[in-house]
Design a protein around this motif. Structure first.
Motif, short mmCIF file in Angstrom:
data_model
loop_
_atom_site.label_atom_id
_atom_site.label_comp_id
_atom_site.label_asym_id
_atom_site.label_seq_id
_atom_site.Cartn_x
_atom_site.Cartn_y
_atom_site.Cartn_z
N THR A 35 37.06 49.85 30.36
CA THR A 35 38.01 49.14 30.78
C THR A 35 38.43 48.29 30.23
O THR A 35 39.56 47.98 30.13
CB THR A 35 37.47 48.52 32.34
N MET A 40 43.58 43.14 45.45
CA MET A 40 42.36 43.88 45.06
C MET A 40 41.44 43.15 44.12
O MET A 40 40.13 43.05 44.46
CB MET A 40 42.54 45.24 44.44
N ASP A 41 41.84 42.30 43.22
CA ASP A 41 40.84 41.88 42.14
C ASP A 41 41.66 40.74 41.51
O ASP A 41 42.94 40.69 41.28
CB ASP A 41 40.34 43.10 41.43
N LYS A 85 45.38 60.05 33.60
CA LYS A 85 44.47 60.19 34.83
C LYS A 85 44.19 61.62 35.25
O LYS A 85 43.60 61.75 36.37
CB LYS A 85 45.28 59.37 35.64
N ASN A 115 42.39 47.77 28.92
CA ASN A 115 43.22 46.75 29.46
C ASN A 115 43.66 45.88 28.13
O ASN A 115 44.28 44.91 28.40
CB ASN A 115 42.28 45.83 30.44
N TYR A 174 46.29 38.43 37.40
CA TYR A 174 46.67 38.89 38.56
C TYR A 174 47.85 38.36 39.43
O TYR A 174 48.62 38.70 40.24
CB TYR A 174 45.73 39.90 39.39
N ALA A 196 40.12 49.46 42.15
CA ALA A 196 40.16 48.02 41.93
C ALA A 196 39.15 47.79 40.68
O ALA A 196 39.41 48.30 39.53
CB ALA A 196 39.45 47.27 43.15
N PHE A 197 38.19 47.01 40.69
CA PHE A 197 37.01 46.89 39.54
C PHE A 197 36.15 47.40 39.63
O PHE A 197 34.85 47.07 38.99
CB PHE A 197 37.29 45.41 38.87
N HIS A 249 37.83 54.63 38.59
CA HIS A 249 37.51 53.34 38.92
C HIS A 249 38.65 52.67 40.03
O HIS A 249 39.73 52.99 39.60
CB HIS A 249 37.03 52.21 38.19
N GLY A 306 48.39 46.36 37.90
CA GLY A 306 48.31 47.45 36.80
C GLY A 306 49.53 47.94 36.73
O GLY A 306 50.66 47.76 37.35
N SER A 307 49.87 49.11 35.85
CA SER A 307 51.18 49.65 35.77
C SER A 307 51.49 50.78 36.59
O SER A 307 52.53 50.54 37.25
CB SER A 307 50.96 50.36 34.12
N SER A 308 50.48 51.25 37.42
CA SER A 308 50.80 52.44 38.10
C SER A 308 51.68 51.77 39.37
O SER A 308 52.71 52.52 39.78
CB SER A 308 49.37 53.05 38.75
N GLY A 335 45.30 51.71 42.69
CA GLY A 335 45.41 52.80 41.57
C GLY A 335 44.27 53.08 41.12
O GLY A 335 43.21 52.69 41.84
N ILE A 336 44.21 53.67 40.22
CA ILE A 336 42.76 53.94 39.49
C ILE A 336 42.73 53.62 37.84
O ILE A 336 43.91 53.97 37.17
CB ILE A 336 42.29 55.25 39.68
N GLY A 337 41.66 53.45 37.34
CA GLY A 337 41.33 53.68 36.05
C GLY A 337 41.34 55.04 35.53
O GLY A 337 40.96 55.95 36.20
N ARG A 395 45.29 46.46 25.85
CA ARG A 395 46.96 46.66 25.65
C ARG A 395 47.68 45.52 26.13
O ARG A 395 48.51 45.10 25.64
CB ARG A 395 47.37 47.99 26.17
C1 GLP Z 1 42.54 47.72 36.46
C2 GLP Z 1 42.78 47.30 37.61
C3 GLP Z 1 42.80 48.54 38.64
C4 GLP Z 1 43.97 49.58 38.00
C5 GLP Z 1 43.68 49.98 36.70
C6 GLP Z 1 44.51 50.99 36.27
O1 GLP Z 1 41.43 48.21 36.09
N1 GLP Z 1 41.63 46.55 38.34
O2 GLP Z 1 43.19 48.18 39.88
O3 GLP Z 1 44.11 50.58 39.06
O4 GLP Z 1 43.40 48.67 35.89
O5 GLP Z 1 45.61 50.33 35.58
P1 GLP Z 1 46.87 50.99 35.34
O6 GLP Z 1 47.56 51.23 36.78
O7 GLP Z 1 47.52 50.23 34.40
O8 GLP Z 1 46.43 52.27 34.73
#
Ligand code: GLP
Length: 270
Positions: A166, A71-72, A208, A170, A85, A145-146, A143, A42-44, A137-139, A172
């Motif tokens: 989600t 994570m995923d 977030k 995603n 990933y 991971a997933f 959330h 993820g971008s975080s 990180g989180i969505g 983008r």
């Molecule tokens: C996806 C990943 C998560 C990640 C989330 C947020 O859903 N599975 O692990 O935390 O995206 O992504 P971002 O950090 O780009 O906002």
């Protein structure tokens, strides 16, 4: 749960990278006694990975004796796909540091038997002695991971169907075309993350803010799976000012006050 509110994304990333590097250094690692690190995409975490690469280049940290578990991973896209990933981890971290390829673990979203793949992943984590530090990180819906809203808070690695939210978020990364976003993924469970000795979650940006409010000011709730962190013995959230927009002024002041010492200096790499 510790909450460290950093001024901006750069400060957050730098702090987290120093924190991770210090954990690795302080563990006095050998090949027999490696550090087990859980990692997100993820971008975080991108800023953290950039800062870790910098620390590696300056000779301040080595990944020689680090074993990683991601994570995923999406189901059904090749590992060479720029949005897989596997690809993300190589291009943002692994190819820039001294990680041993055999120490990298990422779920195989193209495995013939996906359920077996998940079971074996859990077994591998256990065989490694469990995860020392899981970064996450989180969505926007909280959330981890997933583990989408409603996921069991004691879930383990498994196949998950992604929510429309989600997929949309995603898209983008997939030419803004939701049809190109995989609809399923393999993911560690909330329970897998919570079984780690320590969990550090990166939360940044206004999008977030609502999730941060739910995890900090509300109770444990399967609709915001990251809120399980409240039950962890060593949970840390490192966030930026922007993401605190929905928190009460009193909450922000409280955490800035009790963490003032840590906020004003980076974890020291001796
Ligand atoms: C996806 C990943 C998560 C990640 C989330 C947020 O859903 N599975 O692990 O935390 O995206 O992504 P971002 O950090 O780009 O906002």
């Amino acid at each position: 749960m510790r909450i460290l509110i950093q001024e901006n994304y750069q400060a957050l990333s730098n702090w987290v990278a120093h924190y991770v590097a210090k954990k690795i250094k302080d563990a006095n690692l050998t090949p027999e006694k490696p550090f087990i690190l859980g990692l997100p995409t993820g971008s975080s975490p991108i800023g953290t990975y950039q800062a870790l690469v910098q620390l590696y280049k300056e000779g301040k940290v080595s990944f020689q004796n680090v074993i990683t578990f991601n994570m995923d991973e999406y189901v059904g896209i090749p590992e060479t796909h720029p949005e897989s990933y596997h690809y993300f981890m190589q291009s943002n971290l692994f190819s820039h540091v001294d990680m041993k390829p055999e120490n990298i673990n990422i779920l195989n979203g193209n495995a013939e038997d996906l359920e077996k793949e998940c079971e074996e992943y859990e077994a591998k984590i256990e065989a490694a002695g469990g995860i020392d530090l899981f970064l996450g990180g989180i969505g926007p819906d909280g959330h981890i991971a997933f583990n989408e809203p409603g996921s069991s808070l004691s879930s383990k690695t498994r196949i998950k169907t992604l929510t429309y939210d989600t997929i949309l978020a995603n898209s983008r990364f997939f030419d803004n075309d939701i049809n190109k976003v995989p609809k399923t993924a393999l993911t560690v469970g909330v329970g897998t993350v919570m079984d780690s000795k320590e969990v550090l979650i990166i939360i940044n940006g206004y999008k977030k803010a609502r999730a941060l409010q739910m995890v900090v000011e509300s109770g444990v709730n399967h609709m915001w799976t990251v809120s399980a962190l409240q039950l962890h013995k060593s949970g840390i959230i490192v966030c930026d000012d922007e993401s605190t927009m929905e928190l009460k002024v009193g909450t922000v002041k409280y955490f800035k006050d009790i963490e003032s010492e840590s906020l004003n200096k980076l974890p020291e790499l001796l």
